[in-house]
Design a protein around this motif. Structure first.
Motif, PDB file in Angstrom:
ATOM      1  N   GLY A   1      46.262  61.927  80.795  1.00  9.53           N
ATOM      2  CA  GLY A   1      47.379  62.721  80.306  1.00  9.53           C
ATOM      3  C   GLY A   1      47.512  64.032  81.057  1.00  9.53           C
ATOM      4  O   GLY A   1      48.620  64.456  81.410  1.00  9.53           O
ATOM      5  N   TYR A   2      46.368  64.676  81.328  1.00  9.31           N
ATOM      6  CA  TYR A   2      46.393  65.939  82.063  1.00  9.31           C
ATOM      7  C   TYR A   2      46.881  65.718  83.494  1.00  9.31           C
ATOM      8  O   TYR A   2      47.710  66.472  84.003  1.00  9.31           O
TER       9      TYR A   2
ATOM     10  N   TYR B   1      50.651  65.415  83.890  1.00 11.90           N
ATOM     11  CA  TYR B   1      51.431  66.658  83.933  1.00 11.90           C
ATOM     12  C   TYR B   1      51.192  67.426  85.236  1.00 11.90           C
ATOM     13  O   TYR B   1      52.033  68.222  85.648  1.00 11.90           O
TER      14      TYR B   1
ATOM     15  N   ARG C   1      50.183  72.134  82.175  1.00  8.39           N
ATOM     16  CA  ARG C   1      50.135  71.906  80.734  1.00  8.39           C
ATOM     17  C   ARG C   1      48.869  71.131  80.370  1.00  8.39           C
ATOM     18  O   ARG C   1      48.511  70.155  81.039  1.00  8.39           O
TER      19      ARG C   1
ATOM     20  N   GLY D   1      49.448  67.126  75.502  1.00 10.48           N
ATOM     21  CA  GLY D   1      50.570  66.224  75.743  1.00 10.48           C
ATOM     22  C   GLY D   1      50.391  64.946  74.947  1.00 10.48           C
ATOM     23  O   GLY D   1      49.502  64.843  74.085  1.00 10.48           O
TER      24      GLY D   1
ATOM     25  N   ASN E   1      53.915  73.795  76.871  1.00  8.48           N
ATOM     26  CA  ASN E   1      55.215  73.241  77.232  1.00  8.48           C
ATOM     27  C   ASN E   1      56.257  74.359  77.301  1.00  8.48           C
ATOM     28  O   ASN E   1      56.304  75.231  76.435  1.00  8.48           O
TER      29      ASN E   1
ATOM     30  N   GLU F   1      54.250  74.133  72.126  1.00  6.11           N
ATOM     31  CA  GLU F   1      53.586  72.868  72.420  1.00  6.11           C
ATOM     32  C   GLU F   1      53.809  71.869  71.287  1.00  6.11           C
ATOM     33  O   GLU F   1      53.206  71.991  70.215  1.00  6.11           O
TER      34      GLU F   1
ATOM     35  N   GLU G   1      52.835  68.933  71.099  1.00  3.32           N
ATOM     36  CA  GLU G   1      51.575  68.214  70.880  1.00  3.32           C
ATOM     37  C   GLU G   1      50.440  69.231  70.800  1.00  3.32           C
ATOM     38  O   GLU G   1      49.444  69.129  71.506  1.00  3.32           O
TER      39      GLU G   1
ATOM     40  N   GLU H   1      56.199  56.814  83.051  1.00  2.56           N
ATOM     41  CA  GLU H   1      56.189  58.261  83.249  1.00  2.56           C
ATOM     42  C   GLU H   1      56.072  58.624  84.723  1.00  2.56           C
ATOM     43  O   GLU H   1      56.785  59.508  85.221  1.00  2.56           O
TER      44      GLU H   1
END
Length: 368
Positions: free
Chosen positions: A93-94, A97, A119, A122, A192, A200, A202, A312
Motif C-alpha cells: 500500500g505504501y 502511493y 502518504r 491508505g 491525503n 486522511e 484511512e 491502481e
C-alpha cells in the motif's frame, strides 16, 4: 468439527466487491460520475461508500478459511504468518502511493520522489492493520471474545470522537479527533491532500472501528459454514442483516453515518447491508443453483488483491502518460459526459477482468 466445503457465494461476493471498487475508483472523470458511484461528501451513505467496508467484510470471510489451516501449526508459525501478511500488505500500500518513484521538479528534471511527502496510510494499509489485529483477536480470544471486543470498540469509539475532538468541530473535517491524531502522529505531509485541508480518510484512529468489519465477516463466514446450506441459516442471515441495517440508521441520529470518520453507525449499517447482499447471492447461487452468471465475479474473487493492485497501478500509469484523459475525451465522451464516464469505468474494469481471466485459465492464483 466444522465442514470445510466452501460456498461459491463467498467467492462471488468478494469478486462483486472488487468489480464495484474498480468502477468507483476509475470513472472517466470524477466530476461527471453518477452520484451513486461517488462517495458522500461527509455525512451520508452511497453505493460507493459500501465498497471498502464490504472488502474488509470479505477479508474476514476469507480469514475463516485461512484459520482452519492454522490448527495444525504452532503458535510461532501462526504469528509469523499473520505478521508477514500484515507487513506485506502495508508495504504494498505504501509503495503504491510512492509509485512511480520519480517525479519532475520545478526545473523540469526527473528526480527521485522523496519519502518526505509520501502518504503513509491508505486502503491496503488499513486492510493490513485490520487483518492483523482481527486475526490476533480471533486467534487468542476466539470468536466470542473477538465479538465482545468489537462491541466495546463500537461503543467506545464515539466517546473518543466527542472527547478528543475540538469543541464545535468534533465531527467536522477540521478539528475531529481522527484528523488531530493523524496530524500529531503522521504530520500533514504524510496525509491525503485530496481535500481543502490535510485529511486522511484511512486514518489511524478510524482504523480502530474498521477492525470490527473484518471480525463481522469472519463471524458470518463461520456461521454460514457451521450452519450449512439450510433455510434457517439463510433466514437468520437476512434477519441479522435487516436488524443491523436498521440499527445503523437509528444510531445515525446519535452519531452520523460517516465513512470518512468510519463512525460506529457506519460500521453497523454497512455490515447489515453486507449480510443482506451475501444472503441474496447465497439464495440465487446456492439455493436456486442459478450459477451461469457467477463465473464472471469468481474471476475477480480468485485473484482479488492482485487485480485491485493491477487496477491502481494501471490507472496511475495511464494518468501519468495522459492516456487516461485522452481515451476518455476522444472516445467515451461521444456517449455524453456522465454516461461516457461510466462506460470508461466499465471498460477499465473489463480490462482488469481480462487479466484475471487469463490468470484463472492458467490456474495462476497470486496470494498476498
Amino acid at each position: 468439527m466444522i465442514p470445510n466445503k466452501r460456498f461459491i457465494s463467498l467467492d462471488v461476493f468478494r469478486g462483486l466487491i472488487i468489480c464495484l471498487m474498480i468502477i468507483v475508483n476509475t470513472p472517466g472523470s470524477h466530476d461527471t460520475s453518477f452520484a451513486l458511484l461517488q462517495h458522500a461528501n461527509w455525512n451520508g451513505f452511497t453505493l460507493a461508500d459500501l465498497v471498502f467496508p464490504s472488502f474488509l467484510f470479505a477479508v474476514g470471510n476469507a480469514l475463516f478459511f485461512s484459520m482452519q489451516k492454522w490448527k495444525t501449526m504452532t503458535q510461532g508459525q501462526v504469528l509469523a504468518k499473520i505478521g508477514k501478511r500484515t507487513l506485506l500488505l502495508f508495504l504494498l500500500g505504501y509503495l503504491l502511493y510512492w509509485f512511480p518513484f520519480f517525479e519532475t521538479n520545478t526545473q523540469g528534471h526527473i528526480v527521485f520522489k522523496s519519502f518526505a511527502g509520501t502518504r503513509i496510510m491508505g486502503v491496503l494499509q488499513r486492510i493490513a492493520l485490520c487483518y492483523g489485529i482481527a486475526s490476533l483477536l480471533i486467534y487468542y480470544l476466539k470468536p466470542k471474545g473477538a465479538l465482545i471486543v468489537s462491541a466495546i470498540i463500537l461503543v467506545a469509539y464515539p466517546g473518543l470522537l466527542f472527547w478528543l475532538g475540538d469543541p464545535g468541530n468534533k465531527l467536522n473535517m477540521v478539528g475531529n479527533a481522527v484528523t488531530k491524531f493523524d496530524l500529531w502522529l503522521l504530520g500533514p505531509d504524510h496525509m491525503n491532500h485530496g481535500e481543502v485541508v490535510p485529511f486522511e480518510p484511512e486514518g489511524i484512529l478510524s482504523t480502530l472501528p474498521a477492525i470490527t468489519n473484518v471480525v463481522a465477516g469472519y463471524l458470518v463466514g463461520w456461521y454460514i459454514q457451521t450452519a450449512g446450506k439450510t433455510k434457517r441459516m439463510l433466514l437468520r442471515l437476512i434477519a441479522t442483516g435487516a436488524g443491523l441495517t436498521f440499527l445503523g440508521l437509528c444510531w445515525n441520529y446519535v452519531i452520523p453515518i460517516n465513512k470518512n470518520l468510519w463512525t460506529s453507525s457506519f460500521v453497523v449499517h454497512s455490515t447489515g447491508l453486507d449480510c443482506l447482499l451475501l444472503a441474496a447471492i447465497i439464495y440465487i447461487a446456492d439455493f436456486l443453483n442459478i450459477t451461469r452468471w457467477t463465473w464472471f465475479f469468481e474471476v475477480f474473487g480468485k485473484n482479488a488483491l492482485f487485480i485491485y493492485l493491477l487496477s491502481e497501478v494501471a490507472a496511475i500509469l495511464l494518468r501519468a502518460t495522459h492516456l487516461y484523459k485522452w481515451i476518455f475525451n476522444h472516445i467515451f465522451t461521444m456517449a455524453g459526459m456522465y454516461t461516457g464516464s461510466f462506460l470508461f469505468a466499465i471498460w477499465f474494469m473489463l480490462m482488469c477482468w481480462l487479466t484475471g481471466y487469463i490468470l484463472d485459465k492458467r490456474k495462476i492464483y497470486i496470494r498476498v
